[in-house]
Design an enzyme around this catalytic site. Structure first.
Site, mmCIF file in Angstrom:
data_model
loop_
_atom_site.group_PDB
_atom_site.id
_atom_site.type_symbol
_atom_site.label_atom_id
_atom_site.label_comp_id
_atom_site.label_asym_id
_atom_site.label_seq_id
_atom_site.Cartn_x
_atom_site.Cartn_y
_atom_site.Cartn_z
ATOM 1 N N LYS A 117 -40.683 -84.473 43.000
ATOM 2 C CA LYS A 117 -41.193 -84.199 41.661
ATOM 3 C C LYS A 117 -41.485 -85.549 41.005
ATOM 4 O O LYS A 117 -40.717 -86.514 41.184
ATOM 5 C CB LYS A 117 -40.137 -83.421 40.869
ATOM 6 C CG LYS A 117 -40.579 -82.990 39.473
ATOM 7 C CD LYS A 117 -39.488 -82.163 38.780
ATOM 8 C CE LYS A 117 -39.934 -81.681 37.411
ATOM 9 N NZ LYS A 117 -38.902 -80.843 36.753
ATOM 10 N N SER A 176 -40.411 -76.442 34.858
ATOM 11 C CA SER A 176 -41.351 -77.549 34.906
ATOM 12 C C SER A 176 -41.621 -78.061 36.322
ATOM 13 O O SER A 176 -42.604 -78.758 36.533
ATOM 14 C CB SER A 176 -40.808 -78.710 34.068
ATOM 15 O OG SER A 176 -39.610 -79.213 34.651
ATOM 16 N N SER A 221 -35.793 -75.199 35.220
ATOM 17 C CA SER A 221 -37.010 -75.813 35.776
ATOM 18 C C SER A 221 -37.068 -75.867 37.295
ATOM 19 O O SER A 221 -38.117 -76.171 37.853
ATOM 20 C CB SER A 221 -37.193 -77.222 35.215
ATOM 21 O OG SER A 221 -37.749 -77.156 33.930
#
Lengths: 482, 491
Positions: free
Chosen positions: B76, B153, B177
């Site tokens: 990420k 997210s 997330s």
């Protein structure tokens, strides 16, 4: 109307840790800008603070020195504001649970009286960087070397009533933190900085007047001057029917003027909240006791010891014990020379004068206690005269030599104390001064004392400055008065 | 090759069935061909990945038997990677190449893994749909004719693994997330106990809630990832010095004697009936493995969303103050003075959702409001923590839904941010309490993947992963993959 001044101090003390409070960067003063700023100090994204244990130890030592409660579970908070030299956009500090609770500092005033100044609390925090406004073609530079240097902020109660008390309190704090070895005490490098809260009120009134805060004073002299200036200003305003505005003021020591920086209305809302990157700091009783057991001697205790051990006067002991560096110099010198009084005179006289003139602290002086002790010893055993000793001192200070005896030899400063040789010189000189001798013999006691001087000059000349003046005097007196 | 687990890939590499370079190249080719449609990567580190793969092949040839040596994966874009662009989904960091590695990133380097690139995400991890990324929205690979959100997210990581553009990917979870995008994309995702995985170098959203974790097809791969990610880190004062168990060794598949609680506050009339059905079926599967179920109560769980949306923005408002245009990142053109530089750099560098949360957080911490908002929220947080501690006196785990619904279309939640925040209702309490939680694919709703969530006691990840592993031995949901025009290479 008669006015009373009320003063409280907030003192920022830089702790003498090797590395910063939340990063491993060095805290040494004077490096090239931003060479002591790591990813953490630059607040790069994702970096996190790691507390420096030494800072907690130093803060604990300070708390114990002022007889304060040590908070066993202190909490770091974020104080939020934007400034270019504040990399994270918040300062990590303490608010509700500071490491050092209420304590007290005793000060001694010039008239010998003592007064207790209460400490509200002292908290740990990180210093900011510096904004540099020169030499950047109209732009500002940021130096983050200082960012993250550990500080304790010592907050006093409004217990001081004039500039003398405030300065004495500041000096006493300086003496405590340098004696503890938790601060280098270098005022010129910003190691101690003072914010002074000042208000005035009609004498006899119990409520405080509106206060102003004069920030960032970094010398005792500036502090004294800034207080005098602000007290005068406030009284003028009030006597003309005006009101004091609560504000922050800046004092310019070079121009001896102060100006308003911001008023209370413009004050920030710092939005303090506990820093989620740092756990509460838990200090156990065992830890606190361990720190207590390792505490160095404090100035008050040292003063008592100097009086009893070296038979110093209260005044001399007070001065010599206040500064850890000075105290150490004195003590070493006294032990080596075996003459405490003479050592005290040298430390408080020649030595302190040079420290002031060169603006260096005793700890950083170019002459060691050992060398000073050696010099005092040579004065004491008549190897050098006191004027010769001053020449040796200059050589030591300028580091043109380090061994006292070598300097004495090399500079030809050794006193002639052989009475036979001195007597021969006296005879030779007197042989050519018949008129003066006649004059002397005709004079009364009072005049005779003055006339002695006219023989000493030629005598010192004849001995190339090496004759022991005390012995010359004795021999001369004997010969002339016969 | 695309469906192999990490352990199978490692075996393939050691048995010379394929090399790391071949494996890495296969993923890079897929990314090349498919990611223009999905947008799951912000940065693809092609050359570096191939160089690292070649180095791994040499190590394997020399006898290196490390599980991760030569295995590709994705990070990420919230994890700082030395010398590689790290944006956190924001224009603010459009030019930021960190001079250091996050501890998690360093751990994968040390393990010999090959990072394919950095995945897309909601800006500063603030969002549940990936719509707030400055680098464009991510398309859920399960989308049919209508484009669906991948969740957020960590939506880029989820979409990348679902579309087989990476075998596994790292994620971070502040309020769901990892788990919500895992549920939306048919993956297994674990948010570990707070303090289990170092936060050093993981760009902070809400420091007391953020936690990095694995996103993968299976619980087994999550275990393999967590083994690399977990551990005490002296650079993170909130990281906890506790031994890391052997997560893979804990995967016995044996659940006998285990007690799982079903919170009555989740299993009520508000629960989506389709998701209730998925949960019922999962409960039956687990009962078949010897699990005993009982009702528990989490009486304060409905307070989670409001408490979270005070605490998280409050912390974020301070965490994001460092993005001021002074030292790195975006700075506005030709600032007139300092204030102008601050105002324009931050106005132009941050997107709307980030600004909204900075403002909410700033407000909650302001003089006169602090007690009513921040302090109250912190009290609620303690109540929620107590709820879990009480429940775990009676049961080993808690089971419930991960999300209120399966993946939805872009813009479907309208303009009301509160509707979006309610997306996190089931996931948020685990972050507030700091407990581990995992989403497992357990069925479909309207043909879309549906996740169920396990909540566990502090540091109980090993047993939690074993529950997932046992469940996946009995079910095939984790083997489902989106087969459509988004994920298939054209001939």
């Amino acid at each position: 109307m008669e006015w009373e001044t009320v003063i409280g101090l907030e003192v920022h003390v830089q702790l003498a840790t090797k590395s910063k409070i939340f990063s491993g960067s060095s805290t040494a003063f004077g490096a090239e800008p931003n060479t002591q700023a790591s990813a953490v100090d630059l607040a790069l994204p994702g970096t996190l603070p790691v507390p420096n244990e030494q800072a907690f130890r130093y803060a604990t030592m300070f708390g114990l020195a002022i007889d304060a409660d040590i908070c066993k579970r202190s909490v770091f908070e974020r104080k939020n504001y934007f400034y270019p030299d504040l990399p994270k956009g918040y300062q990590t500090t303490q608010l509700d649970a500071p490491i050092v609770g209420a304590g007290v500092v005793e000060i001694t005033l010039k008239d010998g009286s003592k007064k207790n100044i209460r400490i509200h609390h002292a908290h740990l925090e990180e210093d900011a960087g510096k904004s540099l406004h020169e030499d950047y073609h109209g732009m500002s530079g940021i130096d983050l070397n200082r960012a993250g240097t550990p500080l304790i902020e010592v907050v006093s109660e409004p217990d001081m009533r004039n500039a003398e008390e405030a300065v004495e309190f500041a000096k006493t704090l300086h003496s405590i933190v340098t004696s503890l070895g938790i601060c280098d005490g270098e005022m010129s490098q910003g190691s101690m900085r003072f914010d002074v809260n000042i208000s005035v009120r009609p004498k006899g009134q119990s409520e405080f007047g509106t206060r102003t805060e004069t920030k960032n004073l970094n010398s005792f002299r500036f502090m004294e001057q800034a207080i005098a200036l602000e007290v005068e200003r406030q009284i003028d305003v009030l006597e003309e029917g005006g009101e004091i505005v609560q504000e922050t003021r800046l004092y310019d020591g070079d121009k001896h003027v102060a100006r308003s920086m911001r008023s209370k209305e413009e004050a920030n809302d710092y939005r303090y909240f506990p820093c989620p990157d740092l756990l509460p700091v838990v200090l156990t009783d065992e830890y606190i006791e361990e720190v207590r057991a390792q505490m160095p001697e404090l100035p008050a205790a040292r003063k008592e010891r100097f009086i009893s051990e070296f038979s110093l006067s209260d005044y001399d002991a007070g001065i010599l014990s206040a500064d850890a560096g000075l105290a150490s110099l004195f003590e070493t010198s006294a032990n080596i020379s075996g003459d405490a009084k003479l050592s005290a005179n040298w430390v408080m006289g020649e030595f302190s004068a040079r420290l002031n003139a060169d603006d260096v602290s005793a700890a950083n002086a170019p002459i060691s206690g050992e060398a000073l002790g050696q010099l005092v010893l040579r004065v004491k055993d008549n190897t050098v005269s006191s004027s010769g000793a001053k020449k040796v001192f200059e050589k030591l200070w300028s580091q043109e030599g380090s061994d006292v005896d070598q300097i004495i030899d090399a500079e030809g400063l050794k006193q002639v104390s052989d009475t036979g040789a001195l007597e021969a010189m006296v005879d030779e000189v007197l042989a050519g001064m018949a008129d003066q001798i006649a004059q002397y013999k005709a004079a009364d006691d009072k005049k005779r004392k003055k006339l002695m001087g006219s023989f000493m000059g030629p005598l010192m000349k004849a001995s190339k400055g090496q004759g022991n003046p005390k012995l010359f005097n004795e021999i001369l007196a004997k010969k002339l008065n016969d | 090759m695309l469906e192999l687990t990490i352990q199978e890939l490692a075996k393939g590499l050691r048995d010379k069935e394929f090399t790391s370079v071949e494996l890495t190249q296969a993923y890079l080719d897929r990314i090349d061909k498919l990611d223009s449609k999905i947008n799951s990567y912000i940065t693809v580190s092609k050359e570096q990945a191939l160089a690292n793969a070649a180095a791994a092949d040499e190590k394997i040839a020399a006898g290196d038997t490390g599980l991760w040596t030569g295995i590709p994966f994705a990070h990420k874009d919230i994890f700082c990677t030395e010398g590689t662009l790290t944006t956190c989904g924001s224009k603010m960091l459009h030019n930021f190449e960190p001079p250091y590695n996050a501890t998690v990133a360093q751990n994968f380097i040390d393990a010999g893994a090959v990072c394919l690139g950095k995945t897309n995400m909601d800006e500063f991890a603030m969002g549940s749909t990936n719509e707030s990324s400055y680098y464009g929205k991510v398309i859920n690979p399960w989308s049919g004719d209508k484009h669906l959100v991948p969740g957020g997210s960590s939506g880029g990581s989820a979409a990348a693994v679902a579309a087989r553009l990476a075998p596994v990917a790292t994620g971070t979870d502040t309020g769901g997330s990892i788990r919500q995008p895992a549920a939306f994309c048919g993956l297994t995702g674990l948010k570990p106990t707070y303090g289990r995985v170092s936060r050093y170098g993981m760009i902070a959203f809400a420091s007391s809630l953020d936690q990095g974790g694995p996103m993968a097809k299976t619980a087994e791969d999550c275990a393999a990832m967590l083994q690399v990610m977990a551990g005490h880190d002296a650079k993170d004062s909130t990281s906890i010095d506790k031994e890391v168990p052997d997560y893979l060794a804990a995967l016995s598949g044996d659940l006998s004697g285990l007690k799982i609680g079903l919170p009555k506050e989740y299993f009520n009339e508000h629960l989506n009936p389709e998701i209730a059905k998925v949960l019922d079926e999962a409960i039956e599967v687990l009962k078949g493995k010897g699990v005993e179920f009982k009702e528990v109560s989490l009486p304060n769980s409905q307070l989670g969303v409001p408490a979270y949306y005070v605490i998280a923005p409050a912390e974020a408002s301070a965490n994001l103050s460092r993005f001021d245009g002074v030292r790195y990142g975006y700075r506005c053109e030709e600032p007139n003075d300092l204030m102008d530089m601050y105002l324009r750099s931050r106005s132009e560098g941050f997107g709307d959702e980030v600004k909204r949360r900075i403002m909410v957080g700033t407000y909650a911490l302001s003089a006169g409001y602090y007690d009513a908002y921040y302090n109250k929220a912190m009290q609620v947080r303690r109540l929620i923590k107590n709820d879990f501690e009480n429940a775990f006196k009676d049961v080993d785990f808690i089971l419930g839904p991960t999300t209120p619904s399966p993946a939805f279309g872009f813009g479907e939640k309208g303009d009301d941010p509160v509707q979006m925040y309610l997306e996190d209702v089931y996931t948020i309490t685990a972050n507030l309490a700091g407990i581990p939680a995992m989403s497992l694919p357990a069925g479909t709703v309207d043909g879309l993947p549906c996740g169920i969530q396990l909540l566990g006691n502090y540091f109980d990840e090993a047993r939690m992963l074993n529950v997932g592993y046992a469940f996946q031995q009995e079910t095939e949901w984790h083997k489902q993959r989106p087969e459509n025009s988004l994920t298939e290479l054209s001939a």
